[in-house]
Design an enzyme around this catalytic site. Structure first.
Site, short mmCIF file in Angstrom:
data_model
loop_
_atom_site.label_atom_id
_atom_site.label_comp_id
_atom_site.label_asym_id
_atom_site.label_seq_id
_atom_site.Cartn_x
_atom_site.Cartn_y
_atom_site.Cartn_z
CE LYS A 52 -3.47 -5.84 1.48
NZ LYS A 52 -2.45 -4.87 1.09
CB ALA A 75 -1.65 0.59 4.02
CG ASP A 76 -4.27 -2.66 -1.35
OD1 ASP A 76 -3.67 -3.75 -1.25
OD2 ASP A 76 -4.65 -2.19 -2.43
CB SER A 77 -0.69 1.60 -2.59
OG SER A 77 -0.43 2.16 -1.33
CB ALA A 116 -7.42 2.43 1.17
#
Length: 195
Positions: A52, A75-77, A116
């Site tokens: 991203k 962000a990524d979860s 993250a």
């Protein structure tokens, strides 16, 4: 100061920024996470955040873009479900059946929500990976069906909704609630004055 760009379509991430009084604009990035090969939850979250980030860099370095040069956050979860001594990666369920399988596996178990995130400004670049650990009691089967019928699990890693369905089953938790909601904002707050 120009508003921060939240490069995410997540309503919960937008709410976190609003709750902390941060001026921002929200835009969606279209990235294909299916190309990421790792099965490690932590590695996947980081790889997806970098994917991203790379997309956002190209977008916001384009002088024709109205948000050219703006600071942004991505962000990524993902979910890491504890299975013995290892963690099983759970991403967003693709359908109701997959969501039910994930919820059944989470019942009376432990998991980590790993987020993250990267904050980029003309002055700095910060990267953080945080985890929210939680232990659940056994889920009520009727409540699972109600949750599945509500479709609130859609678009959520592992179908997990800590602030909703999962909340009543928490036995123990560790970490920032914001991490569980998709943006560990407390980690970046000290830097907002200098971006």
């Amino acid at each position: 100061m120009e508003p921060l760009i939240l490069a995410s379509g997540s309503a919960s991430r937008a709410k976190i920024l609003s709750d902390f009084g941060i001026d921002f604009k929200q835009i969606c990035l279209d990235c294909n996470e299916d190309e990421i090969q790792t099965k490690s939850p932590k590695s996947f979250a980081y790889s997806a955040a970098r994917l991203k980030y790379d997309h956002a860099i190209r977008l916001f370095n384009d002088e024709k873009n109205p948000y050219y040069g703006h600071s942004f956050i991505i962000a990524d979860s993902v979910i890491g479900l504890k299975i013995g001594e290892s963690e099983l990666l759970l991403r967003k369920p693709k359908n109701r059946l997959e969501a039910k399988e994930m919820l059944d596996a989470q019942s009376a178990s432990e998991l980590k929500i790993i987020t993250a995130q990267i904050l980029k400004s003309p002055k700095m670049e910060l990267c953080d990976i945080s985890a929210f650990s939680v232990e659940f009691a056994k889920f009520d089967k009727d409540h699972i069906e109600e949750y599945l019928d509500s479709n609130l699990w859609m678009g959520k890693a592992g179908g997990v909704m800590i602030e909703g369905f999962h909340h009543r089953y928490i036995i123990k938790q560790k970490g920032f609630l914001s991490t569980a909601l998709g943006l560990s904002i407390e980690k970046f707050l000290p830097f907002f004055g200098i971006i």
